[in-house]
Each structure stands twice: as C-alpha cells, then as structure tokens.
Design a protein around this motif. Structure first.
Motif, PDB file in Angstrom:
ATOM      1  N   GLU A  34       0.933  -1.174   0.094  1.00 36.73           N
ATOM      2  CA  GLU A  34       0.068   0.060  -0.091  1.00 36.73           C
ATOM      3  C   GLU A  34       0.729   1.287   0.136  1.00 36.73           C
ATOM      4  O   GLU A  34       1.766   1.458   0.909  1.00 36.73           O
ATOM      5  N   LEU A  35       0.710   2.277  -1.039  1.00 37.80           N
ATOM      6  CA  LEU A  35       1.435   3.372  -0.966  1.00 37.80           C
ATOM      7  C   LEU A  35       0.869   4.433   0.200  1.00 37.80           C
ATOM      8  O   LEU A  35      -0.347   4.734   0.075  1.00 37.80           O
ATOM      9  N   VAL A  36       1.673   4.586   1.028  1.00 43.39           N
ATOM     10  CA  VAL A  36       1.073   5.631   2.240  1.00 43.39           C
ATOM     11  C   VAL A  36       1.681   7.027   2.041  1.00 43.39           C
ATOM     12  O   VAL A  36       0.751   7.843   2.213  1.00 43.39           O
ATOM     13  N   GLU A  37       2.668   7.063   1.050  1.00 42.81           N
ATOM     14  CA  GLU A  37       3.411   8.750   0.939  1.00 42.81           C
ATOM     15  C   GLU A  37       4.154   8.488  -0.305  1.00 42.81           C
ATOM     16  O   GLU A  37       4.958   7.578  -0.445  1.00 42.81           O
ATOM     17  N   GLY A  38       3.970   9.332  -1.197  1.00 46.70           N
ATOM     18  CA  GLY A  38       5.102   9.331  -2.606  1.00 46.70           C
ATOM     19  C   GLY A  38       5.274  10.745  -2.911  1.00 46.70           C
ATOM     20  O   GLY A  38       4.205  11.605  -2.877  1.00 46.70           O
ATOM     21  N   PHE A  39       6.469  11.113  -3.117  1.00 49.56           N
ATOM     22  CA  PHE A  39       6.706  12.376  -3.927  1.00 49.56           C
ATOM     23  C   PHE A  39       7.947  12.658  -4.602  1.00 49.56           C
ATOM     24  O   PHE A  39       8.643  11.517  -4.613  1.00 49.56           O
ATOM     25  N   VAL A  40       8.113  13.513  -5.466  1.00 50.03           N
ATOM     26  CA  VAL A  40       9.522  13.814  -6.333  1.00 50.03           C
ATOM     27  C   VAL A  40      10.060  14.872  -5.608  1.00 50.03           C
ATOM     28  O   VAL A  40       9.516  16.075  -5.290  1.00 50.03           O
ATOM     29  N   LEU A  41      11.103  14.956  -5.398  1.00 54.28           N
ATOM     30  CA  LEU A  41      11.933  15.923  -4.607  1.00 54.28           C
ATOM     31  C   LEU A  41      12.979  16.646  -5.782  1.00 54.28           C
ATOM     32  O   LEU A  41      13.500  15.993  -6.391  1.00 54.28           O
ATOM     33  N   PRO A  42      12.712  17.878  -5.855  1.00 53.14           N
ATOM     34  CA  PRO A  42      13.033  18.596  -7.251  1.00 53.14           C
ATOM     35  C   PRO A  42      14.741  18.899  -6.933  1.00 53.14           C
ATOM     36  O   PRO A  42      15.197  18.510  -5.805  1.00 53.14           O
ATOM     37  N   ILE A  43      15.279  19.245  -7.868  1.00 49.96           N
ATOM     38  CA  ILE A  43      16.776  19.364  -7.802  1.00 49.96           C
ATOM     39  C   ILE A  43      17.125  20.304  -6.754  1.00 49.96           C
ATOM     40  O   ILE A  43      16.199  21.440  -6.540  1.00 49.96           O
ATOM     41  N   ARG A  44      18.582  20.260  -6.179  1.00 51.06           N
ATOM     42  CA  ARG A  44      18.966  21.133  -5.064  1.00 51.06           C
ATOM     43  C   ARG A  44      17.893  21.496  -4.150  1.00 51.06           C
ATOM     44  O   ARG A  44      17.983  22.667  -3.620  1.00 51.06           O
ATOM     45  N   SER A  45      17.239  20.563  -3.304  1.00 52.34           N
ATOM     46  CA  SER A  45      16.530  20.829  -2.539  1.00 52.34           C
ATOM     47  C   SER A  45      16.422  19.725  -1.543  1.00 52.34           C
ATOM     48  O   SER A  45      17.215  18.829  -1.468  1.00 52.34           O
ATOM     49  N   GLY A  46      15.581  19.842  -0.263  1.00 45.07           N
ATOM     50  CA  GLY A  46      15.603  18.831   0.717  1.00 45.07           C
ATOM     51  C   GLY A  46      14.426  18.703   1.051  1.00 45.07           C
ATOM     52  O   GLY A  46      13.390  19.597   1.225  1.00 45.07           O
ATOM     53  N   ARG A  47      14.066  17.353   1.890  1.00 46.59           N
ATOM     54  CA  ARG A  47      12.510  17.296   2.333  1.00 46.59           C
ATOM     55  C   ARG A  47      12.604  15.999   3.411  1.00 46.59           C
ATOM     56  O   ARG A  47      13.389  15.146   3.126  1.00 46.59           O
ATOM     57  N   ALA A  48      11.873  16.315   4.242  1.00 53.51           N
ATOM     58  CA  ALA A  48      11.853  15.186   5.549  1.00 53.51           C
ATOM     59  C   ALA A  48      10.594  14.510   5.393  1.00 53.51           C
ATOM     60  O   ALA A  48       9.878  15.337   5.194  1.00 53.51           O
ATOM     61  N   TRP A  49      10.308  13.342   5.975  1.00 51.12           N
ATOM     62  CA  TRP A  49       9.255  12.373   5.853  1.00 51.12           C
ATOM     63  C   TRP A  49       9.486  11.634   6.962  1.00 51.12           C
ATOM     64  O   TRP A  49      10.293  11.101   7.400  1.00 51.12           O
ATOM     65  N   GLU A  50       8.007  10.972   7.314  1.00 49.22           N
ATOM     66  CA  GLU A  50       8.304  10.098   8.272  1.00 49.22           C
ATOM     67  C   GLU A  50       8.142   8.525   7.651  1.00 49.22           C
ATOM     68  O   GLU A  50       7.331   8.361   6.604  1.00 49.22           O
ATOM     69  N   VAL A  51       8.676   7.575   8.486  1.00 49.97           N
ATOM     70  CA  VAL A  51       8.666   6.095   7.933  1.00 49.97           C
ATOM     71  C   VAL A  51       8.176   5.322   9.022  1.00 49.97           C
ATOM     72  O   VAL A  51       8.984   4.908  10.054  1.00 49.97           O
ATOM     73  N   PRO A  52       7.038   4.548   9.157  1.00 53.50           N
ATOM     74  CA  PRO A  52       6.605   3.821  10.398  1.00 53.50           C
ATOM     75  C   PRO A  52       7.107   2.682  10.385  1.00 53.50           C
ATOM     76  O   PRO A  52       7.643   2.183   9.519  1.00 53.50           O
ATOM     77  N   ASP A 239      23.432  21.457 -15.293  1.00 48.30           N
ATOM     78  CA  ASP A 239      22.848  20.635 -16.005  1.00 48.30           C
ATOM     79  C   ASP A 239      22.795  18.844 -15.975  1.00 48.30           C
ATOM     80  O   ASP A 239      22.170  18.275 -16.640  1.00 48.30           O
ATOM     81  N   VAL A 240      23.586  18.457 -14.760  1.00 51.30           N
ATOM     82  CA  VAL A 240      23.627  17.005 -14.382  1.00 51.30           C
ATOM     83  C   VAL A 240      22.860  16.769 -13.179  1.00 51.30           C
ATOM     84  O   VAL A 240      23.006  15.822 -12.771  1.00 51.30           O
ATOM     85  N   CYS A 241      21.892  17.967 -12.885  1.00 50.33           N
ATOM     86  CA  CYS A 241      20.959  17.680 -11.820  1.00 50.33           C
ATOM     87  C   CYS A 241      19.588  17.003 -11.903  1.00 50.33           C
ATOM     88  O   CYS A 241      19.059  17.663 -13.002  1.00 50.33           O
ATOM     89  N   ARG A 242      19.148  16.095 -11.310  1.00 48.64           N
ATOM     90  CA  ARG A 242      17.904  15.583 -11.600  1.00 48.64           C
ATOM     91  C   ARG A 242      17.119  15.358 -10.375  1.00 48.64           C
ATOM     92  O   ARG A 242      17.715  15.299  -9.302  1.00 48.64           O
ATOM     93  N   PRO A 243      15.709  15.070 -10.500  1.00 52.55           N
ATOM     94  CA  PRO A 243      14.991  15.076  -9.093  1.00 52.55           C
ATOM     95  C   PRO A 243      15.131  13.548  -8.584  1.00 52.55           C
ATOM     96  O   PRO A 243      15.717  12.520  -9.587  1.00 52.55           O
TER      97      PRO A 243
END
Length: 277
Positions: A34-52, A239-243
């Motif tokens: 079951e997909l609980v959460e899904g996202f795409v992280l853009p280039i040169r950025s950061g994100r935090a999330w929880e994993v039970p 030019d070589v940065c990707r999500p």
C-alpha cells in the motif's frame, strides 16, 4: 595473498546475522503493498518525511543519475540517529541488500535493513569505486566557502537543515549521511574520490524501517557528480542535476507477522563509575 578478516565479526543469532529470507520476501512480494506517501524531490532541495516501523521506503531516480544525501533519526528521540562510522565497521563502507544502518550510542541497534538495490550489479569498478557510500559526508557551505571563497546555500547540509526545521530539529541534528546512488572510493594516495553515478532512469534503493523513523533527503547540487565541484576544472553542474523519487510503502501485513522492532543495546553498566561512598 588473501585479504585480512573483518575486525567486527559475530556469532550465529546476533543482529549482524540477518534473516535474509525474511527481507527477501519483503522485497519480492510487491503485491499487497500500500502506497502511504509518495513525492518527487526537485533538484537542489531537501525534504523530511516519516517512515513507520514495519514499512518500506524506496528512493528512486525517475529521470536518471542523481546523488541523494540521506539522514535518518528515531522519530521519537532524535538523539538516536544514523551512525555512519560504526555502520562502516559493522557492515561495509558501501551498503547494499541485506546490510543494516546502525544507530548511535547508547542505542546501537538497526535503524533500517536494505531490502532492494537495483545497482547491486555494479560491484567494484576498475578504480575501486562502489555505490551507496558511507565513506564521505554531505557537501556543506562551510567547506565550499573555504575552497572557493564563495557562499552557496543549496549544499546538502543546508538542504537537510531546512528540511528538518518543521520537525523541531536544527543544523546541529544534521549528521553524516548515506550517499545514495553515489560512486566513491579511495585512490592510491588514500584520498576520497567521487565518480559519475551509474544510476539510470528507474533505479532504486529500498529499505525496511526497523523502528519509527524520520528521514531527510537532499538532491545533491552536484547532480550525478560527473562535473567537478572544486578545483581548476570546476563548473556549475546544474545541467546534470535531476530529481529523486520517494515512496513509503506498507507491505502485506502477513509478511511482517511476528516481526518486532529491535531492542536497544544490552550493555547496562555504568562505564566504571560508582555512586557516592
């Protein structure tokens, strides 16, 4: 002449003796997830999330090679977090399927166990390079200023710092990382080197949460590391940065029946200290 034995070895039944069949079933039985959460992280950025605890987390390269810098904490006590140097000793300097990422003292227990790695085929290249390394740490604006004399606020350390602020954490909680999809090694002078990531579109690194986790990921501003970041040949690698993609998945509950989060280290001494009198 054979290689020396690993220094850190254990007997049957220790936490280093992984039940590979259990984790292979988690990896291979994708129906019922079951997909609980899904996202795409853009280039040169950061994100935090929880994993039970008892869930899977998959980090992927939807558009091709890109390095990600990963931090992991116990969701309920951030003093327990990834211990990169001890993981290097207990597992290896580059991790893959069935390896574990260990937490800091006094907890010393697995945070995650790696269940899937589509780059497992890479092994060791002609330069001694391997992928998913614990050898180096995150790029940061302090070293960048020291090497270039310029400020840049999108280094992995800064990306991770911004990512964890909503969880009440600060720069002091950001720690040595697992460099996902990064190819590194030590050269003949025993110096750290980085090579272009071999990841392709759709490659992934997947792990099982052994306890409730807070994770944070930075899409490295160096992209796939095919362009030098410092030195005479350095240029902006935009030019070589990707999500990067992230999915949190709940496996079929039948697969985790009987599983329990690992206990903290059993050492119960006082480090040789005694009370008054």
């Amino acid at each position: 002449m054979g290689s020396p034995e690993a220094a850190y070895r254990s007997g049957e039944g220790s936490p280093l003796a992984v039940d590979t069949a259990f984790y292979d079933r988690l990896a291979e039985t994708t129906e019922g997830r079951e997909l609980v959460e899904g996202f795409v992280l853009p280039i040169r950025s950061g994100r935090a999330w929880e994993v039970p605890a008892g869930h899977l987390c998959r980090i992927s390269t939807p558009e091709g090679a890109q390095v990600g810098d990963l931090n992991i904490w116990n969701r309920h006590d951030p003093r327990e977090r990834l211990w990169a140097s001890r993981t290097r000793q207990l597992q290896s300097a580059h991790v893959s399927r069935h390896d574990r990422l260990w937490s800091t003292l006094p907890f010393l227990r697995p945070l995650v166990t790696v269940t899937g790695d589509s780059l497992e085929w890479y092994g060791e290249d002609e330069d001694g390079g391997r992928v998913h390394d614990l050898l180096g740490t995150r790029c940061d604006p302090y070293v960048n200023r020291m090497l270039t004399g310029e400020d840049f606020d999108r280094h992995c350390h800064s990306n991770l710092t911004r990512a964890v602020l909503p969880y009440g954490l600060t720069e002091f909680d950001v720690h040595d990382v697992l460099n996902v999809f990064q190819c590194t090694g030590l050269n003949g002078a025993d110096q750290y080197f980085m090579k272009a990531s071999p990841a392709r579109p759709g490659d992934f690194f997947e792990f099982f949460a052994e306890q409730d986790l807070l994770c944070a990921l930075s899409t490295c501003p160096g992209g796939d590391l095919s362009v030098p970041l410092w030195g005479p040949d350095a240029r902006d690698p935009i030019d070589v940065c990707r999500p990067l993609g992230v999915e949190v998945l709940r496996p079929d509950p039948a697969l985790t029946a009987g599983w329990r989060p690992p206990e903290t280290a059993r050492y119960a001494g006082m480090h040789g200290l005694t009370g008054p009198g």
